[in-house]
Design an enzyme around this catalytic site. Structure first.
Site, short mmCIF file in Angstrom:
data_model
loop_
_atom_site.label_atom_id
_atom_site.label_comp_id
_atom_site.label_asym_id
_atom_site.label_seq_id
_atom_site.Cartn_x
_atom_site.Cartn_y
_atom_site.Cartn_z
N HIS A 190 0.80 -1.22 0.00
CA HIS A 190 0.00 0.00 0.00
C HIS A 190 0.84 1.28 0.00
CE1 HIS A 190 -3.24 -2.77 0.75
NE2 HIS A 190 -2.65 -3.20 1.84
N ILE A 205 -1.84 -0.09 -3.99
CA ILE A 205 -3.30 -0.11 -3.93
C ILE A 205 -3.76 0.33 -2.54
CG2 ILE A 205 -3.44 -1.94 -5.64
CD1 ILE A 205 -4.01 -3.92 -3.37
#
Length: 282
Positions: A190, A205
């Site tokens: 992330h 993401i």
């Protein structure tokens, strides 16, 4: 076999004492995009300690509970084969702004999906006044099915044929994953572009549980008058990824004490993000 179902289900729950205060709650809410506009009275109930309420999704990060049972007896799997398939939170009463609790984690079920196994990790928290919440995380483990176990229940929801009662859009800030991860999910997927590429993504993401929390906040603010105490349970299935900088399109259908929801990525032709999503309320 890496998953010993009998041992996993028979293992004693793991116990931990956890605590939180207003700063943890505010950080979680900010990670969901709360505070825009910063002086909006409706947003201050998520950001200002003198007016603070706790969104029930906070139960997924209190004590960094996510995937808390993956080290349980009988569970020995390759984390690269693990996906977070779904999440359910049931709150037994409003979560206090500051609190201490005893949290127990156990494997509640293991289902055989053929080419994969689904492990249901249950985390329960109680304080001196009794139960606070129950979390069920459904963990999808590729390559671990086919052991002859129960397939498990189907929680799929049919999307209503009529138009949604409400549709709202929520932008995801470019830095949102960087802020959300401060609540305890440090997975470099992330944040680190190089790691994301190794995992098959062009860029980092957003956390699925961040989308989960953003959606619950949108439903609360749109249909429940911003009153988190009305929420009794919330479940979803993670159907696809979303990237920082995109926009969530959240469609809601109201019913008797429940709101059914779908979430898509607006800029990618409404690619599914959350499915089989249900908010139960009083």
């Amino acid at each position: 076999m890496p998953i010993d179902v009998s041992a996993a289900l028979a293992a004693e729950p793991r116990r931990a004492e956890i605590g939180w205060d207003h700063k943890d709650v505010q950080l979680y809410h900010l990670g969901l995009g709360a505070g825009t506009p910063a002086t909006d009275p409706d947003e201050l109930r998520y950001t200002l300690e003198s007016r603070l309420q706790v969104l029930p999704g906070f139960a997924t990060v209190a004590g960094t509970a996510a995937f808390g049972g993956m080290g349980a007896a009988g569970i020995d799997v390759d984390l690269a084969a693990v996906l977070h398939g779904g999440q359910t939170v049931r709150v037994h009463r409003p979560i206090p702004v500051t609190g201490r609790a005893v949290q127990t984690s156990k494997v509640a079920a293991v289902y055989d999906k053929g080419k994969a196994a689904v492990i249901v990790l249950r985390t329960e928290a109680s304080d001196d006044d009794g139960p606070l919440w129950t979390n069920d995380a459904e963990i999808f483990v590729r390559g671990e099915g086919g052991f002859g176990g129960e397939r498990g229940p189907s929680d799929r929801l049919t999307v209503p044929e009529r138009a949604p009662d409400r549709t709202v859009e929520r932008p995801i800030r470019e830095d949102q994953a960087l802020l959300y991860r401060l609540s305890g999910d440090w997975n470099p997927l992330h944040a680190d572009p190089a790691f994301a590429k190794l995992a098959g993504f062009d860029r980092p993401i957003l956390h699925g549980l961040c989308t989960y929390g953003m959606t619950l906040k949108a439903v609360t603010d749109t249909l429940l008058e911003g009153d988190v105490s009305r929420i009794t349970a919330y479940r979803t299935r993670f159907a696809g990824v979303v990237f920082p900088g995109e926009t969530l399109r959240i469609r809601m259908w109201t019913g008797d004490g429940r709101v059914q929801v779908t979430v898509t990525a607006a800029e990618r032709d409404d690619a599914p993000v959350l499915a089989d999503t249900l908010v139960e309320h009083s």
